[in-house]
Design an enzyme around this catalytic site. Structure first.
Site, PDB file in Angstrom:
ATOM      1  N   GLU A 459       0.802  -1.226   0.000  1.00 52.68           N
ATOM      2  CA  GLU A 459       0.000   0.000   0.000  1.00 52.68           C
ATOM      3  C   GLU A 459       0.830   1.268   0.000  1.00 52.68           C
ATOM      4  O   GLU A 459       0.476   2.242  -0.619  1.00 52.68           O
ATOM      5  CB  GLU A 459      -0.938   0.002   1.213  1.00 52.68           C
ATOM      6  CG  GLU A 459      -2.014  -1.048   1.105  1.00 52.68           C
ATOM      7  CD  GLU A 459      -2.915  -1.076   2.326  1.00 52.68           C
ATOM      8  OE1 GLU A 459      -3.318  -0.024   2.811  1.00 52.68           O
ATOM      9  OE2 GLU A 459      -3.210  -2.193   2.802  1.00 52.68           O
ATOM     10  N   GLU A 756       2.948  -7.751   9.616  1.00 49.91           N
ATOM     11  CA  GLU A 756       1.655  -7.106   9.850  1.00 49.91           C
ATOM     12  C   GLU A 756       0.761  -7.987  10.720  1.00 49.91           C
ATOM     13  O   GLU A 756       0.099  -7.524  11.634  1.00 49.91           O
ATOM     14  CB  GLU A 756       0.971  -6.860   8.499  1.00 49.91           C
ATOM     15  CG  GLU A 756      -0.411  -6.240   8.619  1.00 49.91           C
ATOM     16  CD  GLU A 756      -1.051  -5.972   7.265  1.00 49.91           C
ATOM     17  OE1 GLU A 756      -0.636  -6.601   6.268  1.00 49.91           O
ATOM     18  OE2 GLU A 756      -1.968  -5.125   7.211  1.00 49.91           O
TER      19      GLU A 756
HETATM   20  C1  BGC Z   1      -2.978  -1.083   6.385  1.00 44.53           C
HETATM   21  C2  BGC Z   1      -2.799  -0.651   7.796  1.00 44.53           C
HETATM   22  C3  BGC Z   1      -3.901   0.276   8.132  1.00 44.53           C
HETATM   23  C4  BGC Z   1      -5.165  -0.529   8.015  1.00 44.53           C
HETATM   24  C5  BGC Z   1      -6.412   0.139   8.423  1.00 44.53           C
HETATM   25  C6  BGC Z   1      -4.257  -1.827   6.275  1.00 44.53           C
HETATM   26  O1  BGC Z   1      -4.511  -2.313   5.015  1.00 44.53           O
HETATM   27  O2  BGC Z   1      -1.900  -1.773   5.886  1.00 44.53           O
HETATM   28  O3  BGC Z   1      -1.668  -0.734   8.413  1.00 44.53           O
HETATM   29  O4  BGC Z   1      -3.776   1.025   9.274  1.00 44.53           O
HETATM   30  O5  BGC Z   1      -5.328  -1.073   6.737  1.00 44.53           O
HETATM   31  O6  BGC Z   1      -6.959  -0.691   9.277  1.00 44.53           O
END
Ligand code: BGC
Length: 871
Positions: A459, A756
């Site tokens: 992202e 993550e």
């Molecule tokens: C991102 C995050 C972000 C989240 C929102 C994800 O796809 O990578 O780190 O804060 O979406 O919940």
């Protein structure tokens, strides 16, 4: 005369999001051995002198003389300390760009494109002009672009800034860079040539891979000044042509045909009459100086291995997950086309897999990751491929198309990120924790590319919640103050009129208030970044100006959140309790919130249900914390007492609301670790109930088989909370847990960056989602602040506490922090029944040392050793 002040730095402190009211300040450390400063003097070689000022201030001291366009001067500092008067510090160069619109006489120009290629497939263009220069001495080049630029003077690269001009909310402001080009120019005719690519401005950004988010045409603005005159500006006389860069996209990757490289364009005699004329562009955006350290190539890495697969492709393993690109030296015989695919994981067969990074959004077809470069060789000895209009988050690359085997020497990993000053280090007797800390440092490095991003591959977006969670940890490790300030300016510029904070800064239309995800903005725990990031940085640096600068946006957010709490009720609550209870005006139970997010095992099966769920346990807690922080901020900056009172009332009201809904006879209604962490960390339960709630938190950890079960928001608070409430043993159990979910699972499974998800790489070797998200890296703050024991007790570490909390069988730990006043060094070790602590306290600060036996000792500047019996 004693030795000079050290580590002298010049910064820009804040006015408003467009830089109005900014000022120049200088900070320094006292010379070695000095304990206190009684006076300072700052001089600039353009004739300004503060004179001797009796003061102990040594951070954020105004630079004498004005903050005006084109100012270029050396700054020097001299101080009086307890050791006497020092000599002058080494000079620090201060160079100011163009501050006012009227400073620019250059037009914005662009390339007339007959056809605009589809997103991700668009080339970089050359824009070229010649200029007669009489005297190169002192010549300055100011450059900016809507897109990314790379400038050359007579064929030589200008400066070392990558991905210039950087990522900002382009609808409102774009940065420019100012370069000294006196050594690149020569008397006579010179060639200025600039490569211009899409970058964030027009290329693909964010989750949906949307392009054209800020405009559909790129633009360039260049102004060359020599002495008092402007000698070259971009205008319609510039010539443009396609380049050897056939495709340049930050996410998609870059394609180069090296056969098309033509170095003759950098010769003054080159005939560019076959090129096209540039076109003027109307651009109505503020052009501002860059106030944070730029993105640079900061490190090079040699692969640990290059392995050839059966299909002839080579797998390059850098041994480290990085943000950047590869530099390739052996491009094969003329006409060879190589394809370089970048990713973070290998499958069971040792081949690259990026499936875990492909984008799956419910309403859109799946989108492949990207990060694919192609290069066609010119067959020229010594030619290299180094794509600089794209970045990749990767540890591995698959290089296809080479007739021969590649060797490690042919490939270099180039680490690219904001060139921030490192401030924090940690190591200890358990090598796995030391490696975990390194992984956190790398995840930070990989996600500070102009803005704080969530991840460097999938992202690359400036998610507010991610920096909300991580900024205080980041401030332990690197100087992120100016970096955060410039990002917070975009948070403020992106804020909706009613105070709602967008999910990302910069916010791109399709993912922001103007697009289909408009309803997903303004989430608790995410929008709160506008309050907590300045607060956390103030604690780390003592920079009050950031609190002043962000007071408006921060108050607007809390007012918005309080308004939402007062103005609506969740349908489920209405059904269960038709008449609202009085506390409900502070209960924030409406609107979309990401919530705790990514607790172990978290999956969204029904997005509608997820989006509509009552997340008031999280949202009301954040309303309380932000309102309370804001009241404290208001106090510090002398805000209107009525406003301070209002935020106190909101904070108190939200706490009452939280207690009323989520505490039942001393027991929490929501039986998750996260809810208990919030209750304790945010002070939501009455003091007399804290021990029971803390005991229950420890019990929940035990019930989970000695595992954490927290997600995005409370993982960073879990360890601190356990330690602060008398459950240090449980904290160490969680810290050293090596079965999933845990930090050490990551390390044991080879992570070099923080995942993550807790199951980022599962036991069977399958990868899930990003392997490079810093949010869980908040554990580094625990390593510094609890294992090492270093905590600031006044802003900027003017006073601090050193209270190591050993446990988990650790026999030594070492923390170092380059604080605003100098290096703090803490080393402890145990053995033969003794606990021994070596401490260095920098000048102008003082510390209180609390040893594990509970004794407390004052520590003044200098080195000292403390000892007690091991407990
Ligand atoms: C991102 C995050 C972000 C989240 C929102 C994800 O796809 O990578 O780190 O804060 O979406 O919940």
């Amino acid at each position: 005369m004693t030795a000079a002040p050290r580590c002298v730095r010049v910064d820009v402190l804040g006015g408003d999001p467009l830089g109005r009211g900014d000022r120049l300040v200088v900070s320094w450390w006292l010379p070695e051995g000095a304990s206190a400063q009684s006076a300072y003097r700052v001089v600039t070689d353009d004739g300004h002198d503060s004179g001797w000022v009796e003061s102990d201030q040594q951070t954020y001291v105004d630079v004498p003389g004005p903050y005006t366009s084109r100012r270029s001067t050396d700054v020097r500092v001299r101080v009086h300390t307890d050791l006497g008067e020092t000599s002058w510090s080494e000079p620090v160069l201060l160079r100011v760009g163009l501050l006012d619109a009227s400073d620019w006489s250059a037009s914005w120009i662009g390339v007339a494109e007959d056809v605009v290629a589809p997103k991700g497939e668009r080339p970089a263009y050359w824009l070229r002009s010649t200029v007669d220069v009489l005297d190169p001495a002192g010549a300055t080049l100011h450059v900016t672009a809507l897109g990314l630029y790379e400038a050359f003077v007579n064929g030589a690269r200008v400066g070392d800034v990558e991905l210039a001009p950087g990522y900002t909310q382009y609808a409102r402001r774009v940065q420019h860079q100012t370069y000294d080009v006196s050594r690149l120019l020569r008397p006579g005719v010179n060639v200025v040539a600039v490569l211009l690519a899409d970058g964030w401005y027009r290329g693909q950004v964010g989750t949906p891979r949307a392009a054209d988010q800020f405009g559909t045409t790129t633009a360039l603005r260049v102004q060359l000044e020599s002495g008092a005159s402007t000698v070259l500006t971009t205008d319609a006389s510039w010539r443009t042509a396609p380049s050897h860069v056939l495709r340049a996209d930050l996410i998609g990757g870059q394609t180069e045909d090296r056969l098309l490289v033509d170095y003759r364009i950098h010769d003054a005699a080159y005939d560019d009459s076959a090129w096209s004329a540039a076109v003027r562009r109307e651009v109505d955006v503020a052009v501002v100086p860059s106030i944070a350290p730029p993105v640079r190539r900061v490190e090079e890495i040699r692969p640990v291995s290059v392995t050839r697969l059966d299909d002839g492709a080579s797998i390059v393993d850098l041994g480290q997950n990085i943000n950047g690109w590869l530099r390739l030296r052996d491009l094969g015989p003329e006409g060879t086309t190589l394809t370089l695919r970048h990713g973070e994981h290998l499958d069971a067969a040792g081949d690259l897999t990026t499936a875990h990074l492909d984008v799956h959004i419910p309403i859109m077809p799946p989108m492949p990751l990207g990060q694919v470069d192609d290069v066609t060789s010119a067959g020229v000895e010594g030619d290299v491929f180094e794509p600089r209009f794209t970045t990749h988050g990767f540890q591995y690359a698959r290089i296809e198309g080479h007739p021969d085997a590649l060797a490690p020497d042919d490939v270099t990993g180039v680490v690219v990120h904001s060139d921030l000053r490192r401030t924090g280090w940690f190591e200890c007797s358990d090598d796995r924790l030391t490696r975990l800390h390194e992984a956190v440092v790398w995840s930070l490095r990989d996600n500070v590319c102009g803005i704080p991003t969530d991840c460097p591959q999938r992202e690359r977006a400036g998610w507010t919640g991610d920096w909300q969670v991580f900024a205080s940890t980041a401030a332990r490790l690197y100087d992120v103050n100016a970096f955060s300030r410039t990002w917070l300016r975009d948070v403020a510029l992106d804020q909706r009129e009613d105070g709602c904070v967008a999910n990302h800064a910069p916010s791109v239309p399709v993912e922001g208030f103007a697009g289909p995800m408009a309803g997903l903005q303004g989430s608790a725990g995410w929008g709160d970044a506008v309050v907590s990031v300045p607060w956390d940085l103030y604690r780390a640096t003592g920079d009050l100006s950031l609190l002043r600068e962000t007071w408006g946006p921060a108050s607007a957010w809390v007012d918005y959140a309080a308004g939402r709490a007062a103005g609506g009720r969740h349908p489920a609550r209405v059904a269960a309790r038709p008449d609202p209870a009085p506390h409900e005006i502070y209960l924030w139970d409406t609107g979309f919130h990401w919530g705790e997010w990514l607790e172990p095992g978290f999956e969204i099966t029904d997005f509608g249900a997820f989006a509509g769920a009552d997340k008031s346990e999280v949202a009301t807690a954040y309303l309380h914390r932000s309102a309370a922080q804001l009241a404290s901020i208001g106090q510090l900056i002398g805000a209107d007492p009525a406003a301070i009172e209002r935020y106190r009332t909101i904070a108190d009201g939200a706490r009452v609301a939280w207690r009323s809904e989520f505490v039942d006879d001393g027991r929490l209604v929501v039986q998750t670790q996260a809810s208990h962490v919030r209750a304790l960390a945010f002070g939501l339960v009455p003091d007399d109930q804290r021990p029971a709630v803390a005991a229950r938190l420890a019990e929940l950890v035990a019930e989970a088989g000695d595992h954490l079960a927290t997600g995005f928001l409370s993982t960073g608070l879990l360890m601190h909370t356990l330690a602060d409430t008398g459950h240090l043993d449980t904290a160490y159990t969680v810290l050293l847990q090596d079965s999933e979910p845990s930090w050490l699972t990551m390390i044991d499974r080879g992570a070099t960056t923080v995942w993550e998800r807790w199951n980022g790489v599962s036991a069977d070797g399958t990868a899930y989602e990003s392997l490079n998200h810093y949010s869980k890296g908040t554990v580094a703050d625990f390593l510094h602040g609890y294992v090492g024991g270093l905590q600031p007790t006044s802003p900027g570490y003017r006073t601090f506490e050193v209270r190591p909390q050993p446990g988990g069988g650790l026999t030594w730990a070492h923390v170092r922090h380059d604080s605003p006043f100098g290096t703090i060094d803490v080393r402890w070790r145990t053995g033969a029944g003794r606990f021994v602590l070596d401490l260095e306290v920098p000048g102008a600060t003082s510390a209180v040392v609390v040893l594990p036996d509970g004794t407390s000792h004052d520590a003044l500047p200098g080195s000292r050793t403390f000892e007690c019996a091991e407990v």
